[in-house]
Every structure is written in structure tokens, then in C-alpha cells.
Design a protein around this motif. Structure first.
Motif, PDB file in Angstrom:
ATOM      1  N   TRP A 176       0.845  -1.192   0.000  1.00 18.87           N
ATOM      2  CA  TRP A 176       0.000   0.000   0.000  1.00 18.87           C
ATOM      3  C   TRP A 176       0.881   1.243   0.000  1.00 18.87           C
ATOM      4  N   ASN A 177       0.517   2.216  -0.826  1.00 14.77           N
ATOM      5  CA  ASN A 177       1.298   3.438  -0.959  1.00 14.77           C
ATOM      6  C   ASN A 177       0.824   4.497   0.033  1.00 14.77           C
ATOM      7  N   CYS A 178       0.883   4.179   1.308  1.00 18.46           N
ATOM      8  CA  CYS A 178       0.468   5.127   2.335  1.00 18.46           C
ATOM      9  C   CYS A 178       1.125   4.734   3.652  1.00 18.46           C
ATOM     10  N   ASP A 179       1.161   5.680   4.571  1.00 13.98           N
ATOM     11  CA  ASP A 179       1.735   5.413   5.889  1.00 13.98           C
ATOM     12  C   ASP A 179       0.679   4.810   6.803  1.00 13.98           C
ATOM     13  N   GLU A 180      -0.372   5.580   7.086  1.00 16.63           N
ATOM     14  CA  GLU A 180      -1.461   5.027   7.882  1.00 16.63           C
ATOM     15  C   GLU A 180      -2.258   4.028   7.054  1.00 16.63           C
ATOM     16  N   GLY A 181      -2.471   2.851   7.605  1.00 21.25           N
ATOM     17  CA  GLY A 181      -3.220   1.838   6.874  1.00 21.25           C
ATOM     18  C   GLY A 181      -2.411   1.152   5.801  1.00 21.25           C
ATOM     19  N   GLY A 182      -1.099   1.319   5.839  1.00 19.31           N
ATOM     20  CA  GLY A 182      -0.242   0.759   4.814  1.00 19.31           C
ATOM     21  C   GLY A 182       0.177  -0.673   5.082  1.00 19.31           C
ATOM     22  N   GLY A 183       1.367  -1.000   4.618  1.00 18.66           N
ATOM     23  CA  GLY A 183       1.857  -2.371   4.744  1.00 18.66           C
ATOM     24  C   GLY A 183       1.622  -3.145   3.462  1.00 18.66           C
ATOM     25  N   MET A 184       1.621  -4.463   3.555  1.00 22.86           N
ATOM     26  CA  MET A 184       1.465  -5.312   2.390  1.00 22.86           C
ATOM     27  C   MET A 184      -0.015  -5.569   2.094  1.00 22.86           C
ATOM     28  N   VAL A 185      -0.330  -5.667   0.819  1.00 25.28           N
ATOM     29  CA  VAL A 185      -1.686  -6.042   0.405  1.00 25.28           C
ATOM     30  C   VAL A 185      -1.894  -7.513   0.748  1.00 25.28           C
ATOM     31  N   ASP A 186      -3.058  -7.833   1.324  1.00 21.15           N
ATOM     32  CA  ASP A 186      -3.332  -9.230   1.649  1.00 21.15           C
ATOM     33  C   ASP A 186      -4.772  -9.589   1.285  1.00 21.15           C
ATOM     34  N   ALA A 187      -5.133 -10.834   1.530  1.00 21.48           N
ATOM     35  CA  ALA A 187      -6.452 -11.332   1.178  1.00 21.48           C
ATOM     36  C   ALA A 187      -7.565 -10.615   1.928  1.00 21.48           C
ATOM     37  N   HIS A 188      -7.277 -10.139   3.133  1.00 21.78           N
ATOM     38  CA  HIS A 188      -8.295  -9.431   3.915  1.00 21.78           C
ATOM     39  C   HIS A 188      -8.701  -8.126   3.225  1.00 21.78           C
ATOM     40  N   ASP A 189      -7.742  -7.480   2.540  1.00 21.41           N
ATOM     41  CA  ASP A 189      -8.054  -6.265   1.789  1.00 21.41           C
ATOM     42  C   ASP A 189      -8.982  -6.576   0.608  1.00 21.41           C
ATOM     43  N   ILE A 190      -8.723  -7.690  -0.052  1.00 19.87           N
ATOM     44  CA  ILE A 190      -9.567  -8.094  -1.182  1.00 19.87           C
ATOM     45  C   ILE A 190     -10.992  -8.335  -0.701  1.00 19.87           C
ATOM     46  N   VAL A 191     -11.114  -9.107   0.369  1.00 15.35           N
ATOM     47  CA  VAL A 191     -12.427  -9.458   0.907  1.00 15.35           C
ATOM     48  C   VAL A 191     -13.182  -8.195   1.332  1.00 15.35           C
ATOM     49  N   TYR A 192     -12.498  -7.291   2.034  1.00 19.61           N
ATOM     50  CA  TYR A 192     -13.143  -6.056   2.475  1.00 19.61           C
ATOM     51  C   TYR A 192     -13.632  -5.235   1.279  1.00 19.61           C
ATOM     52  N   SER A 193     -12.809  -5.092   0.244  1.00 15.69           N
ATOM     53  CA  SER A 193     -13.158  -4.245  -0.890  1.00 15.69           C
ATOM     54  C   SER A 193     -14.412  -4.742  -1.593  1.00 15.69           C
ATOM     55  N   PHE A 194     -14.487  -6.040  -1.825  1.00 15.98           N
ATOM     56  CA  PHE A 194     -15.670  -6.582  -2.500  1.00 15.98           C
ATOM     57  C   PHE A 194     -16.892  -6.536  -1.581  1.00 15.98           C
ATOM     58  N   THR A 195     -16.712  -6.893  -0.327  1.00 18.16           N
ATOM     59  CA  THR A 195     -17.843  -6.903   0.611  1.00 18.16           C
ATOM     60  C   THR A 195     -18.411  -5.504   0.797  1.00 18.16           C
ATOM     61  N   GLU A 196     -17.537  -4.521   0.929  1.00 19.34           N
ATOM     62  CA  GLU A 196     -17.981  -3.133   1.097  1.00 19.34           C
ATOM     63  C   GLU A 196     -18.703  -2.630  -0.153  1.00 19.34           C
ATOM     64  N   SER A 197     -18.237  -3.039  -1.329  1.00 25.23           N
ATOM     65  CA  SER A 197     -18.861  -2.596  -2.577  1.00 25.23           C
ATOM     66  C   SER A 197     -20.252  -3.179  -2.760  1.00 25.23           C
ATOM     67  N   MET A 198     -20.479  -4.379  -2.204  1.00 24.77           N
ATOM     68  CA  MET A 198     -21.743  -5.085  -2.435  1.00 24.77           C
ATOM     69  C   MET A 198     -22.750  -4.918  -1.304  1.00 24.77           C
ATOM     70  N   LYS A 199     -22.391  -4.206  -0.260  1.00 27.84           N
ATOM     71  CA  LYS A 199     -23.264  -4.164   0.903  1.00 27.84           C
ATOM     72  C   LYS A 199     -24.570  -3.420   0.613  1.00 27.84           C
TER      73      LYS A 199
END
Length: 612
Positions: free
Chosen positions: A155-178
Motif C-alpha cells: 500500500w502506498n500510504c503510511d497510515e493503513g499501509g503495509g502489504m496487500v493481503d487477502a483481507h483487503d480483497i475481501v473487504y473491498s468486495f464486501t464493502e462494494s456489495m453491501k
């Protein structure tokens, strides 16, 4: 003379479509290679049929003229865009359009779950391994798709950064479909995605709605250009408040350094990004310029380096700038008038289980003020409205639009299903002849001999898909049969909720886009929770779309689509007019640019740009 950046035959359509098919297969090739995967991909690749073609009357050259070699890197690239929208980065509030975070995937700031590699036009790509998923496995009996997430995306940020993982994928799709989402893609995904879960940091699993997996599902989550949801950081969302709403945190090869709504977005390269190219530009600026003449002026003065102009301006502008060149991007876009308000579905078939009663929709206003809208409970109303729609279509001089608005760069088209007149499956009965006197006769038979007044929505900020000047010319043509169409210039994001709610009741300008003759058609013409073209087909016709999502026989899928087109042509629920080939004018300071040949012709792949 027009200078284009690739060597193609005169018919852009065939070349680009077949290239896109290669890309779709390429994404498949990056998977695990199971029998189920091959079965899923097969419906999207009808090699036995000829692809539709759009006429184009230019002689391209193989490469942009470049007397000065590219730099080893660096420089600033300035791109004109119709609109820079507000800062909004939460998946459930991201609406469509290149002006929002939805378009940041193309701009290199967010990533796609699946991504086909770049290759020069007309092909779509050779690999699928540079998306966030490096491989996937489809378990059809178990109704699951398992994605392996790469371990080198950050992730290209300081807060909330780190490595992209499966939890990010799941959150993005779940949030989009809610429930209550404003996402342009979430509701459509929810029709076949039941839920997501991360079984570990590198494994994301989607559970499918039984029997609903579309044959072209990969395109819904990849960079084919039809748009997918941005993958964002769950870690940022977990910080609470609205930090994730207004804070950019992407994983692409460019990182946003500033965002000023209605002005510009500025981004810097991320050299250690897994998708970064050697010696990228130093800075990317995307500036808001909506009006065509202003874009032309900015190109001529060097205020911007590239812009997507209406085709009427491309040749003269290109000729006026020594050393400039033209770059076609993506597949042609049939320019289509949708006669909205014809919501004829009784139930939410194919969407709700069991289907719910939805008739009548708010936009079904079959009255004297809306003579193009038919009441399915009244045969006379239906026939009169059909004649009005046919009259409106017959009053459109398609050859004049191609000649005078698009400088001959295009061709006439008559179908929603995107079967061009030179295709072997084209039915001559689908052709709508230009006939003003015949159109007047139909209006008289429909009870409106003196014509009528109506509003006509032409979005001013979606020029990658819609050429406003073409539809303004159509409105003028309608005056010849006594129809006075007042142009409504509401921006797309403001009007879109009426498309979702099925409350729009005026004709409007949009496009159609399909890759193959056999893929499921009519997704925007059936009852769903998402985008709609102002038309809902009765169940016996709309079910053809759902049948093609699971039909394994190529010829049967084609026949289903031809049957749908027979119905649409008879009732003339939309008027497909001419093809628009999105073409970017590029100044000579740009030595090289290898845009991905995706669907909508948006600016993309800044990591491939080299400046002189």
C-alpha cells in the motif's frame, strides 16, 4: 495526414475485438489450469464466428513520429480529463467514471484483482499474472472461486499501509456489495457473488450464488475496461471514522500527492511497485478540461500533452501540431439513444429468489407527454409508442453523423447486441433506413402528427464513451419531423441514481459494449439492483440473458442473442446510430505510450509513458 500509433486494417472493430478476446483467454491462461477453469472461460471465446467490424477510413502508421529519442526517464505528463470529482475512496461510495476513484485503476493508482499484461494493439495481452491475484481455481460443484494473492504488493500510504493481503480483497468486495451501496459495480457483482472470506493472508475465497456464475465473470473483476471495483486497504478502514473515505491508499505504480476537485490530480511514481516500469515519468498530472475547444487550445499551446477529443477535432488538431500523433484506445463505442421509461418487466426475475412484484416502475409514464413509452397493459399504447420510437430512429441520418461529426472515422450501426451490418449474422430487417417522410407518417399514425417536445439527456462528462456533438446533431435531425428535443446536460454521477432507481423517463445518450457475439447480452435491460438503460424487458426475453450465462453450446448462445435482437429491433427500444472509436491526440513531447486496449478508451497505463 492522420498519424496513428499502430498498424491495423481499416476496420478497427474486428481487430480490437479479437485482441480483447486474446486478453480474456490470457487471463484464463494465468490460472491453475483445471478443467473447471477451461470450462468457465470457453463461452467467452467463439473462435468459429466472425467478429463485428466498425468501418474506419484512415491509413495508420506503425509508430508515433519521433526525431528525438525518449529520455532515460523523468519528465511531467499532463493529461486532460473531462472532470475531477470529489475525494471519495471508500468502495461503497465510489461511483462510475474516469473522474472518480473508479478510474484510478486505469490511471495506475489502484490495482485490479485480475489483470492482463500490456501488449501493443490490437492484442489485449499475453499474461494475467500482474494483477493482485497470481492464480485462481474455480470449484464449480462447490460454488467457489479461490484466489491466491501476491506477496509483493504494498500500500502506498503510511497510515493503513503495509502489504496487500487477502483481507483487503475481501473487504473491498464486501464493502462494494453491501446494502445501500452507491458502487456502480457492487450490485451487479452481488447477483452472482454471495460472500467473500479470507482463509489466510494469501487466500481469498468467493462463494457463488448457485447457478448464477456468468460466463464472462473474469471481465467483471479484471482490467478489460468495463470497470471493476477498486481494491483498497482494510487496514485503513479499521482505523475508524472517515479516514478511509478521504485518504488515498492505493497499490498501483503511481501514488496521489494531491487531489483538488474540479481542478487536478497529481501523482508521483512508486519505483519499487511490483508493476513499475524502468525509468518512469517523474510526475503525472490529470487536469480537468471538459469543453472540446478548450482541450484543443490546451493541446496546441502545450498546456496538456494528451487529450481524448471528439473525432471531428482529431484530424485538424493533429495536423496543426507538428510531430503530434493519434492513439486509438480500446474498442469502438456504438453511440446509442435509449428510449427510457419502457419498463415492461412484471417481476424481478433473475435477481430475487423468489421474484418480487415490481410493476409498475416509477419511470413507466405511458401518457401524452411521453409518447415513446408504451403501456404493456394497453395494445394500442404499445403499438403507438413503437411507431414513435421507429420514427425517431428513422429520422437519424447515420451516414451524415459519420461524415460530418466523426470525419468518416466510424460506420452506421443498428443493433444493441453490437452485430455490425457486415457481420454474417446481421439480419437486414434490423437496418433502419433514413426516411424523414416515412418517420412523419409513423408519427401521424401514432396520433402525434405535429410532433412533440421532450427532454434528451446527453452527459457532458463521459466523452470516452459518448460524443455529445453526435447526439446534439441527432436532436437537430429530430426537428425535421417536428420533435423538439431540449438537451439536458446533467453530469453522469448526478443522473445515475435515476438509472438505478428505474425512474428515468426521458431518452438519453449512452453507448453499448460487447466483446463477442455469443456473450450474455441485456444485463442493463433486466431487473437488477444496479445500473439500467431505462428499459426492462419482459421475462420471456430477459431470461435469454440469464440462459446465456450458463449455456455451454456456442450456437445456442448466439441464437439466444439473435432472438433478443429481433425483439429489440421490432420494438426499437433503443436507436444504435454510429460507432465512436476513442482516439487520443498526443503531443510530440511524448515519445512513447503503450495504453492497454481496454473497453472504454480511457487514459491508462501511465507507467508505460516515455517523454522526450
Amino acid at each position: 495526414m492522420l498519424k496513428l500509433n499502430f498498424d491495423v486494417p481499416k476496420k478497427f472493430g474486428t481487430v480490437v475485438i479479437m485482441g480483447l478476446l486474446v486478453g480474456l483467454l490470457a487471463i484464463t491462461a494465468a490460472a491453475c489450469g483445471s478443467d473447471d477453469e477451461e470450462e468457465a472461460a470457453a463461452p467467452a471465446a467463439p473462435a468459429a464466428t466472425k467478429a463485428p467490424a466498425a468501418a474506419a477510413k484512415v491509413e495508420p502508421t506503425k509508430a508515433p513520429p519521433t526525431a528525438v529519442p525518449p529520455k532515460e526517464g523523468g519528465g511531467t505528463l499532463i493529461v486532460a480529463n473531462d472532470l475531477i470529482g470529489p475525494r471519495a475512496f471508500r468502495p461503497s461510495v465510489i461511483t462510475g467514471g474516469a473522474h472518480s476513484a473508479f478510474g484510478l485503476q486505469d490511471w495506475g493508482m489502484y490495482d485490479f484483482l485480475l489483470r492482463a499484461d500490456y501488449s501493443a494493439p490490437p492484442t489485449f495481452g499475453e499474461g494475467g499474472g500482474d494483477g493482485l491475484a497470481t492464480e485462481w481455481t474455480l470449484d464449480r460443484p462447490g460454488n467457489k472461486i479461490t484466489f491466491t494473492i501476491r506477496d509483493d504488493a504494498k500500500w502506498n500510504c503510511d497510515e493503513g499501509g503495509g502489504m496487500v493481503d487477502a483481507h483487503d480483497i475481501v473487504y473491498s468486495f464486501t464493502e462494494s456489495m453491501k446494502e445501500g451501496t452507491k458502487s456502480t459495480r457492487g450490485p451487479g457483482l452481488k447477483t452472482w457473488m454471495e460472500s467473500w472470506e479470507a482463509t489466510d493472508d494469501r487466500t481469498a475465497v468467493v462463494t457463488l450464488v448457485p447457478g448464477k456464475l456468468p460466463s464472462d465473470w473474469m471481465m467483471a473483476i479484471g482490467n478489460h475496461g468495463g470497470g471493476s471495483i477498486p481494491i483498497v486497504s482494510k487496514k485503513l478502514a479499521d482505523l475508524g471514522g472517515d479516514k478511509d473515505l478521504t485518504t488515498f491508499c492505493g497499490s498501483g505504480p503511481f501514488h496521489i500527492t494531491s487531489w483538488t476537485s474540479e481542478e487536478e490530480v497529481v501523482a508521483a511514481p512508486v519505483p519499487d511497485n511490483y508493476r513499475a516500469k524502468p525509468n518512469m515519468i517523474d510526475e503525472l498530472r490529470v487536469v480537468q478540461i471538459a469543453e472540446a475547444n478548450a482541450k484543443v487550445a490546451a493541446l496546441k499551446t502545450g498546456e496538456v500533452h494528451m487529450a481524448n477529443l471528439p473525432l471531428k477535432f482529431t484530424g485538424p488538431t493533429n495536423d496543426a501540431i507538428d510531430g503530434s500523433w493519434l492513439q486509438p484506445v480500446g474498442k469502438y463505442q456504438p453511440q446509442t439513444v435509449y428510449f427510457s421509461g419502457n419498463y415492461w418487466a412484471r417481476t424481478s426475475y433473475g435477481f430475487d429468489d423468489p421474484p418480487k412484484e415490481i410493476f409498475p416502475r416509477e419511470g413507466l409514464k405511458a401518457d401524452a407527454d411521453h409518447p415513446w413509452i408504451g403501456n404493456p397493459d394497453d395494445d394500442e399504447s404499445m403499438e403507438n409508442a413503437r411507431k414513435v420510437r421507429w420514427a425517431l430512429s428513422m429520422a437519424i441520418d447515420r451516414e451524415s453523423l459519420t461524415r460530418n461529426v466523426f470525419n468518416g472515422l466510424g460506420g452506421s450501426t443498428y443493433t444493441y447486441t453490437d452485430v455490425m451490418p457486415d457481420h454474417e449474422r446481421f439480419n437486414p430487417e434490423w437496418k433502419v433506413e433514413y426516411d424523414v417522410e416515412g418517420a412523419k407518417k409513423l408519427l401521424a399514425e401514432a396520433g402525434v402528427p405535429d410532433g412533440f417536445e421532450m427532454d434528451f439527456w446527453v452527459s457532458p462528462d463521459n466523452t470516452a464513451a459518448v460524443d455529445p456533438e453526435a447526439f446534439e446533431a441527432i436532436a437537430q435531425m429530430w426537428q425535421d419531423i417536428g420533435v423538439n428535443a431540449s438537451i439536458e446536460k446533467t453530469v453522469y454521477a448526478a443522473r445515475r441514481p435515476t438509472l438505478v432507481a428505474r425512474s428515468i423517463d426521458i431518452p438519453f445518450a449512452h453507448h453499448t459494449f460487447f466483446l463477442t457475439i455469443d456473450q450474455p447480452k441485456g444485463g442493463s435491460l433486466v431487473p437488477t439492483g444496479g445500473f439500467n438503460h431505462g428499459v426492462e424487458l419482459p421475462e420471456e426475453i430477459g431470461q435469454l440473458r440469464y440462459a446465456n450465462e450458463t449455456e455451454t453450446d456456442l450456437e445456442q448462445r448466439i441464437q439466444n442473442n439473435l432472438k433478443m435482437q429481433d425483439y429489440l429491433s421490432h420494438w426499437q427500444l433503443m436507436a444504435s446510430t454510429v460507432t465512436l472509436q476513442p482516439t487520443w491526440t498526443v503531443r510530440p513531447e511524448v515519445a512513447d505510450w503503450k495504453p492497454h486496449q481496454q473497453a472504454w478508451g480511457m487514459f491508462n497505463s501511465p507507467e508505460t509513458v516515455k517523454m522526450k
